[in-house]
Design a protein around this motif. Sequence first.
Motif, mmCIF file in Angstrom:
data_model
loop_
_atom_site.group_PDB
_atom_site.id
_atom_site.type_symbol
_atom_site.label_atom_id
_atom_site.label_comp_id
_atom_site.label_asym_id
_atom_site.label_seq_id
_atom_site.Cartn_x
_atom_site.Cartn_y
_atom_site.Cartn_z
ATOM 1 N N GLY A 70 25.524 -37.779 52.406
ATOM 2 C CA GLY A 70 25.061 -39.163 52.323
ATOM 3 C C GLY A 70 25.237 -39.756 50.947
ATOM 4 N N ASN A 71 25.039 -38.956 49.914
ATOM 5 C CA ASN A 71 25.186 -39.452 48.546
ATOM 6 C C ASN A 71 26.633 -39.769 48.206
ATOM 7 O OD1 ASN A 71 22.907 -40.018 47.056
ATOM 8 N ND2 ASN A 71 22.482 -37.895 46.571
ATOM 9 N N GLY A 72 27.548 -39.299 49.069
ATOM 10 C CA GLY A 72 28.952 -39.652 48.876
ATOM 11 C C GLY A 72 29.162 -41.149 48.945
ATOM 12 N N GLY A 73 28.203 -41.851 49.563
ATOM 13 C CA GLY A 73 28.285 -43.301 49.595
ATOM 14 C C GLY A 73 28.256 -43.922 48.218
ATOM 15 N N GLY A 74 27.728 -43.179 47.246
ATOM 16 C CA GLY A 74 27.693 -43.688 45.886
ATOM 17 C C GLY A 74 29.081 -43.914 45.317
ATOM 18 N N ILE A 75 30.047 -43.107 45.766
ATOM 19 C CA ILE A 75 31.438 -43.283 45.309
ATOM 20 C C ILE A 75 31.943 -44.650 45.750
ATOM 21 C CG2 ILE A 75 33.783 -42.377 45.463
ATOM 22 C CD1 ILE A 75 32.540 -39.634 46.087
ATOM 23 N N CYS A 76 31.636 -44.988 47.001
ATOM 24 C CA CYS A 76 32.027 -46.296 47.533
ATOM 25 C C CYS A 76 31.253 -47.413 46.840
ATOM 26 C CB CYS A 76 31.792 -46.328 49.043
ATOM 27 S SG CYS A 76 32.078 -47.942 49.819
#
Length: 379
Positions: free
Chosen positions: A293-299
């Motif tokens: 879910g924290n991968g959304g931070g890249i976006c």
Amino acid sequence: MTLMGLVHTYQGLVIARVFLGVAECGFFPAAVYLLTIWYKRYEVMQRMAIFYAATSLSGAFSGLLAYSIQFMEGIAGRHGWQWIFILEGLIPVSLSAILYFILPDSPRTATFLSKHEKEFLVNRIALETGSGFGCVTNEDRPSFQQVKAAFKEWKIWAAVVCFWASSIGIYGFTATVPSIVQDLGYTSANAQLMTIPIYLFAVVCILVVAYLSERYRQRTPFIILGFSIASVGLIGMLVTRRYARIAGASYFFLFLVAAGFYSPFICIVCLIANNLAPSSKRAVGIALLISVGNGGGICGSNIFIATQAPTYTTGFGTCLGTCVCAIIMAYILRVAFKGENKKRDIFMEGKTITEVKAMFAEQELLDLGDKSPFFRYTL
């Protein structure tokens, strides 16, 4: 974090950042998991909200801190932004030495509890299945079977979509809100101060939502409500930044965006934490939810394009799209969990507890965890 304020080359900054990520990655999942083995399913969210509110508070204090530290420009030959990294890094380093000795891993290892108190805490959590019958274990060791079960659980992946909506919005919002406020007509220093009320409002919303969610024993309605509020705020920002150009209206909609992104976050985490058992599966599931879910931070960190200021059409538009996806997915999860509970109620109908237990070995029921006929999902 401290070293990021001391390095002088791009390579040094990247290396420090990588090690920051390595050290930080396990913190939030472990903290969330730790709370789940101390508190029952409708007690944990308020505690988790207090913990998570620090994230929003950090946004408020970072504005105040940035305003104050700008006056440290040139001290010891360093820029003000370097002092932010140095000071924010030294504080947790100092606290860590204390926490190591006072923060227990579980009720079993808490030195400040008596033997009777330890047993009481362990048992009250073990008996929390949602149906009032059966039990779950919170002391099992991780096994490949439970790790595999967590990765195969589609509900975790569905919740990741909701998590993405929150993380994309929060990362993008945090990075750009000072610039947005500055564009409303404030100086750079005052823009930092004007972000403080926005984050404080988000903190209040986090705590209120946590209280209401615990009181009514519901998670998904508050996830849907939060992202709906965020959607209204995002639509307002798209309209006011592109057409109306009304500073007061834009500032107002920033409050809705912040409240809408921050308040559903703990509901998402608690929805999954409440609905995974045994504890090994829960530990893996929480880590999976938060890490992916924290991968959304890249976006989120890359969709608010500087050349699109002050409208940020791509940024606000992408966030709006993810909010809509999160609302849909939260509703799907609610229907799925409700359907599973109904199936188990039908299975139990006409049978005594003794008869149901006789169908399974005691260890088998514990291994089944959230798949046990006694387990009921939180909605």
